[in-house]
Design a protein around this motif. Structure first.
Motif, PDB file in Angstrom:
ATOM      1  N   CYS A  17       0.824  -1.208   0.000  1.00  0.00           N
ATOM      2  CA  CYS A  17       0.000   0.000   0.000  1.00  0.00           C
ATOM      3  C   CYS A  17       0.859   1.259   0.000  1.00  0.00           C
ATOM      4  O   CYS A  17       1.989   1.256   0.493  1.00  0.00           O
ATOM      5  CB  CYS A  17      -0.899  -0.001   1.235  1.00  0.00           C
ATOM      6  SG  CYS A  17      -1.943  -1.473   1.339  1.00  0.00           S
ATOM      7  N   ASP A  18       0.283   2.342  -0.529  1.00  0.00           N
ATOM      8  CA  ASP A  18       0.984   3.621  -0.501  1.00  0.00           C
ATOM      9  C   ASP A  18       0.752   4.312   0.841  1.00  0.00           C
ATOM     10  O   ASP A  18       0.103   3.749   1.730  1.00  0.00           O
ATOM     11  CB  ASP A  18       0.592   4.496  -1.692  1.00  0.00           C
ATOM     12  CG  ASP A  18      -0.860   4.958  -1.666  1.00  0.00           C
ATOM     13  OD1 ASP A  18      -1.541   4.839  -0.612  1.00  0.00           O
ATOM     14  OD2 ASP A  18      -1.329   5.465  -2.699  1.00  0.00           O
ATOM     15  N   SER A  20      -1.210   6.598   1.765  1.00  0.00           N
ATOM     16  CA  SER A  20      -2.614   6.834   2.118  1.00  0.00           C
ATOM     17  C   SER A  20      -3.376   5.537   2.389  1.00  0.00           C
ATOM     18  O   SER A  20      -4.549   5.575   2.730  1.00  0.00           O
ATOM     19  CB  SER A  20      -3.305   7.616   1.003  1.00  0.00           C
ATOM     20  OG  SER A  20      -3.434   6.817  -0.153  1.00  0.00           O
ATOM     21  N   GLY A  21      -2.721   4.389   2.215  1.00  0.00           N
ATOM     22  CA  GLY A  21      -3.364   3.101   2.454  1.00  0.00           C
ATOM     23  C   GLY A  21      -3.960   2.469   1.215  1.00  0.00           C
ATOM     24  O   GLY A  21      -4.531   1.384   1.288  1.00  0.00           O
ATOM     25  N   ALA A  22      -3.840   3.121   0.072  1.00  0.00           N
ATOM     26  CA  ALA A  22      -4.380   2.574  -1.175  1.00  0.00           C
ATOM     27  C   ALA A  22      -3.479   1.442  -1.677  1.00  0.00           C
ATOM     28  O   ALA A  22      -2.254   1.557  -1.656  1.00  0.00           O
ATOM     29  CB  ALA A  22      -4.477   3.660  -2.231  1.00  0.00           C
ATOM     30  N   GLU A  23      -4.104   0.356  -2.124  1.00  0.00           N
ATOM     31  CA  GLU A  23      -3.355  -0.789  -2.637  1.00  0.00           C
ATOM     32  C   GLU A  23      -2.658  -0.434  -3.931  1.00  0.00           C
ATOM     33  O   GLU A  23      -3.261   0.123  -4.848  1.00  0.00           O
ATOM     34  CB  GLU A  23      -4.296  -1.967  -2.871  1.00  0.00           C
ATOM     35  CG  GLU A  23      -3.596  -3.176  -3.415  1.00  0.00           C
ATOM     36  CD  GLU A  23      -4.533  -4.269  -3.896  1.00  0.00           C
ATOM     37  OE1 GLU A  23      -4.070  -5.103  -4.682  1.00  0.00           O
ATOM     38  OE2 GLU A  23      -5.699  -4.275  -3.502  1.00  0.00           O
ATOM     39  N   MET A  24      -1.374  -0.770  -3.997  1.00  0.00           N
ATOM     40  CA  MET A  24      -0.599  -0.544  -5.217  1.00  0.00           C
ATOM     41  C   MET A  24      -0.449  -1.841  -5.995  1.00  0.00           C
ATOM     42  O   MET A  24      -0.528  -1.852  -7.215  1.00  0.00           O
ATOM     43  CB  MET A  24       0.763   0.024  -4.855  1.00  0.00           C
ATOM     44  CG  MET A  24       0.667   1.397  -4.218  1.00  0.00           C
ATOM     45  SD  MET A  24       2.189   2.004  -3.511  1.00  0.00           S
ATOM     46  CE  MET A  24       3.355   1.782  -4.814  1.00  0.00           C
ATOM     47  N   THR A  25      -0.205  -2.939  -5.295  1.00  0.00           N
ATOM     48  CA  THR A  25      -0.070  -4.258  -5.915  1.00  0.00           C
ATOM     49  C   THR A  25      -0.222  -5.299  -4.815  1.00  0.00           C
ATOM     50  O   THR A  25      -0.371  -4.964  -3.643  1.00  0.00           O
ATOM     51  CB  THR A  25       1.285  -4.398  -6.646  1.00  0.00           C
ATOM     52  OG1 THR A  25       1.266  -5.584  -7.440  1.00  0.00           O
ATOM     53  CG2 THR A  25       2.449  -4.417  -5.695  1.00  0.00           C
ATOM     54  N   ASP A  26      -0.207  -6.562  -5.191  1.00  0.00           N
ATOM     55  CA  ASP A  26      -0.300  -7.622  -4.188  1.00  0.00           C
ATOM     56  C   ASP A  26       0.404  -8.879  -4.678  1.00  0.00           C
ATOM     57  O   ASP A  26       0.722  -9.007  -5.854  1.00  0.00           O
ATOM     58  CB  ASP A  26      -1.759  -7.922  -3.835  1.00  0.00           C
ATOM     59  CG  ASP A  26      -2.558  -8.457  -5.010  1.00  0.00           C
ATOM     60  OD1 ASP A  26      -2.276  -9.584  -5.467  1.00  0.00           O
ATOM     61  OD2 ASP A  26      -3.475  -7.767  -5.479  1.00  0.00           O
TER      62      ASP A  26
END
Length: 56
Positions: A17-18, A20-26
């Motif tokens: 996550c970045d 701000s908590g937004a998912e970037m990849t997994d």
């Protein structure tokens, strides 16, 4: 980073996550331990540093 298991899936996702908590990849793993091992390998995050959150 977050480790998530969806009720419809037997595996675990390690979310990157970045700020701000937004998912970037997994990445997908067969167990929580494998996801934690990956986080330690890539970022040095040890098992003692994880905390458990309530499902939303």
């Amino acid at each position: 980073m977050r480790i998530v298991q969806y009720s419809s899936d037997t595996g675990y996702y390690l979310f990157y996550c970045d700020e701000s908590g937004a998912e970037m990849t997994d990445t997908y793993h067969d167990s929580v331990q494998e996801a934690m091992d990956q986080a330690e390998f890539e970022f040095g995050i040890t098992a003692a540093e994880w905390s458990e959150a309530e499902p939303s």
